[in-house]
Motif scaffolding. Structure first.
Motif, PDB file in Angstrom:
ATOM      1  N   TRP A 114     -64.349  45.103 -28.914  1.00 43.39           N
ATOM      2  CA  TRP A 114     -63.627  45.914 -30.470  1.00 43.39           C
ATOM      3  C   TRP A 114     -64.772  45.275 -32.038  1.00 43.39           C
ATOM      4  CZ3 TRP A 114     -62.129  50.095 -31.925  1.00 43.39           C
ATOM      5  CH2 TRP A 114     -60.817  51.190 -30.751  1.00 43.39           C
ATOM      6  N   ALA A 115     -64.679  43.842 -31.860  1.00 38.55           N
ATOM      7  CA  ALA A 115     -64.907  42.995 -32.834  1.00 38.55           C
ATOM      8  C   ALA A 115     -66.593  43.076 -32.860  1.00 38.55           C
ATOM      9  CB  ALA A 115     -64.728  41.957 -32.523  1.00 38.55           C
ATOM     10  N   GLU A 116     -66.795  43.074 -31.194  1.00 34.22           N
ATOM     11  CA  GLU A 116     -69.273  43.013 -31.609  1.00 34.22           C
ATOM     12  C   GLU A 116     -69.138  44.701 -32.244  1.00 34.22           C
ATOM     13  OE1 GLU A 116     -72.062  42.693 -28.150  1.00 34.22           O
ATOM     14  OE2 GLU A 116     -70.142  42.239 -27.624  1.00 34.22           O
ATOM     15  N   LEU A 119     -68.686  44.486 -35.625  1.00 35.52           N
ATOM     16  CA  LEU A 119     -69.891  43.656 -36.053  1.00 35.52           C
ATOM     17  C   LEU A 119     -71.132  44.630 -36.049  1.00 35.52           C
ATOM     18  CD1 LEU A 119     -70.558  40.614 -37.548  1.00 35.52           C
ATOM     19  CD2 LEU A 119     -70.966  40.431 -35.394  1.00 35.52           C
ATOM     20  N   LEU A 169     -66.202  39.639 -40.321  1.00 33.61           N
ATOM     21  CA  LEU A 169     -65.958  39.448 -38.532  1.00 33.61           C
ATOM     22  C   LEU A 169     -66.738  38.489 -38.196  1.00 33.61           C
ATOM     23  CD1 LEU A 169     -65.461  42.245 -37.013  1.00 33.61           C
ATOM     24  CD2 LEU A 169     -65.827  42.673 -38.536  1.00 33.61           C
ATOM     25  N   LEU A 172     -63.998  36.082 -37.787  1.00 33.77           N
ATOM     26  CA  LEU A 172     -63.047  35.342 -36.737  1.00 33.77           C
ATOM     27  C   LEU A 172     -63.031  35.807 -35.489  1.00 33.77           C
ATOM     28  CD1 LEU A 172     -61.482  39.151 -38.453  1.00 33.77           C
ATOM     29  CD2 LEU A 172     -60.213  36.676 -38.246  1.00 33.77           C
ATOM     30  N   MET A 173     -64.757  36.058 -35.369  1.00 39.60           N
ATOM     31  CA  MET A 173     -65.124  36.336 -34.084  1.00 39.60           C
ATOM     32  C   MET A 173     -65.307  34.160 -33.548  1.00 39.60           C
ATOM     33  SD  MET A 173     -67.541  39.736 -33.476  1.00 39.60           S
ATOM     34  CE  MET A 173     -68.171  38.934 -31.871  1.00 39.60           C
TER      35      MET A 173
END
Length: 531
Positions: A114-116, A119, A169, A172-173
């Motif tokens: 989800w994060a990638e 981003l 993002l 957070l990552m």
């Protein structure tokens, strides 16, 4: 050092020459600069190995300052007033929606985290002002429903939102501590406050301070653009938003020597665009691009045919926008240099990703400029969005620099055939109007048909400007005392075919010559050559 300077100079010359050639092609000329950079790169003909992401980000970020400033400076708020609200919503809420929809679909289609996924969506969510402005102007796209103004305002102001989403993002990552509300507040508050404050402060000084150096105003505004970006950035504010707002405020206000500023920033932003696109072409390794080509195509299809159209539809439909406008605005979402700079930001922060984000975004931008940029004029025709009665140049603040009317002055001597004649009795060419008479250096007359022209009057005349400038060149010829032209009348000179002496500079005197005008030693002849 000398080798670097030689290479830089040669590259700029090649870019300028390539731009002249590219203007005749169907593809956007900015694409040529990317390809030229790839030719110089490690997999190209010259095998220059360049992989300095830090330097690339620094150079691109500095160039973006002036591109963003001039984008705001050139946006005509009066022309964009009717579409200001939907444009601002497109550049804020629209960017967030595009990033979200893209991230959602990328997660399921490419099986990324989800994060990638979000981003990637954030990095490519904004449209490229330089590409949009360039195509609108170079292709002279006169669009219906004030769509040109909408595209200009949206593309010029949507990078800050994409940048904020990217920062969030990336933070957070990388596991850094982050308060999203606090970050959003700082980004927006300092970006808005400093952009507006610096813009109005600069106008205050420009109107009241006489700088004691040549082109002092231009140098001052150059520095203002830098400060407008750097000052809020030091406080975690959005520098791109600040410099864009500063440009809008100054571009839509009066201050002395504004015309010189337009010409200066035309040159600066032209060089900046060339450098950015060339540098990014040099930075990329073409042999690595096939590894990300398929996901780039998938993301490009998702972005172009689903994410942006859905976002545009959701925002413009409540404003009762025509479907044809919604379709064209959806297609005109060109990705560009800002997306690549944001991807470099993520790479430099050591974000762990499945794909090389720089290569992935580079491919997306390349496809976007090639496909969307090339087809944009055709899509405008297909969607019946071309307005023959509109003029896209009016949507830019420097329109007055590009219109086809020029003002010239004419001194009336005692022997002039117009002396002591009424205006109504004078035969003048069509599209030729005497708009002002200056009498005795102090009296200004707005003439009418009964006005009598007197000897020693200075007439200010409006006439159509010559437009085919590509085939007209001017050059100067200095005449030393023993030159073969000395003592001869112009009608006696043997000059090349298609060449005409249009002005003579004699000391501090400027002479508009006739055939009987004699050339003297020390003169400088200004010669026009028609190809």
């Amino acid at each position: 050092m000398n080798t670097v300077l030689l290479l830089l100079g040669a590259i700029l010359i090649l870019c300028i020459l390539a731009n002249r050639f590219a203007e005749k092609l169907a593809i956007p000329s900015l694409l040529v600069f990317i390809l030229l950079g790839m030719v110089f790169g490690e997999n190209g003909l010259f095998h220059i190995q360049f992989n300095d992401y830090d330097l690339s980000q620094a150079v691109c970020s500095v160039c973006l300052i002036f591109i963003m400033y001039y984008g705001g400076f050139g946006t005509n708020i009066k022309a964009a007033k009717s579409v200001a609200v939907p444009s601002i919503l497109l550049s804020t809420l629209g960017v967030a929606m595009t990033a979200g929809i893209t991230g959602l679909l990328v997660h399921y289609l490419l099986s990324l985290s989800w994060a990638e996924s979000f981003l990637i969506g954030s990095v490519i969510a904004s449209t490229d002002a330089a590409s949009v402005f360039h195509i609108l102007r170079s292709k002279n796209l006169n669009l219906k429903d004030n769509t040109a103004s909408m595209l200009e305002l949206e593309s010029g102001s949507n990078d800050p939102m994409s940048y904020m989403l990217t920062v969030i993002l990336v933070t957070l990552m990388t596991g850094s501590e982050l308060s999203v509300p606090a970050l959003l507040f700082r980004q927006l508050f300092f970006g808005l406050v400093f952009g507006v404050a610096i813009g109005y402060a600069a106008l205050f000084l420009l109107r009241r301070v006489d700088f004691a150096i040549t082109q002092g105003n231009t140098i001052f505004v150059f520095a203002v653009a830098v400060v407008a970006y750097a000052l809020p950035s030091l406080l975690d504010g959005n520098g791109y938003l600040s410099v864009y707002l500063c440009g809008i405020i100054m571009g839509n206000s009066y201050f002395p020597q504004k015309r010189d500023l337009v010409r200066f920033f035309d040159a600066i932003t032209g060089i900046a665009q060339m450098m950015i696109f060339f540098l990014l072409g040099l930075l990329v390794t073409p042999l690595e691009l096939p590894q990300v080509l398929l996901p780039a195509l998938v993301i490009m299809v998702v972005l172009t045919l689903l994410a942006r159209p859905l976002s545009i539809l959701a925002i413009l439909l409540p404003f009762h926008a025509p479907l044809r406008q919604i379709k064209l605005v959806s297609w005109a979402g060109l990705r560009g240099v800002a997306s690549i700079v944001f991807s470099i930001y993520a790479v430099l922060n050591h974000v762990s990703l499945t794909y090389n984000l720089f290569n992935l975004v580079f491919c997306i931008v390349l496809i976007s400029i090639t496909v969307q940029g090339t087809l944009l004029p055709k899509m405008a025709e297909r969607f019946q969005m071309i307005d023959e009665n509109a003029d896209v140049r009016r949507t830019f603040n420097d329109y007055q620099e590009e219109n086809d009317v020029s003002f010239i002055k004419l001194h009336i001597s005692q022997e002039h055939p117009w002396a002591n004649q009424k205006l109504r009795d004078i035969v003048t060419p069509p599209d030729f109007l005497i708009v002002l008479i200056i009498r005795q250096e102090s009296q200004l007359l707005t003439p009418d048909g009964s006005t009598v022209i007197l000897p020693d009057d200075l007439l200010v005349i409006a006439a159509k400007e010559f437009e085919n400038r590509a085939n007209l060149t001017l050059h100067e010829v200095a005449i030393p005392p023993k030159h073969r032209y000395c003592g001869k009348a112009l009608q006696e000179l043997e000059t090349p075919k298609g060449t005409l002496v249009v002005m003579i500079q004699r000391g501090s005197e400027t002479i508009i010559p006739t055939g009987s005008t004699q050339v003297c030693g020390g003169d400088t002849l200004v010669m026009a050559h028609f190809q």
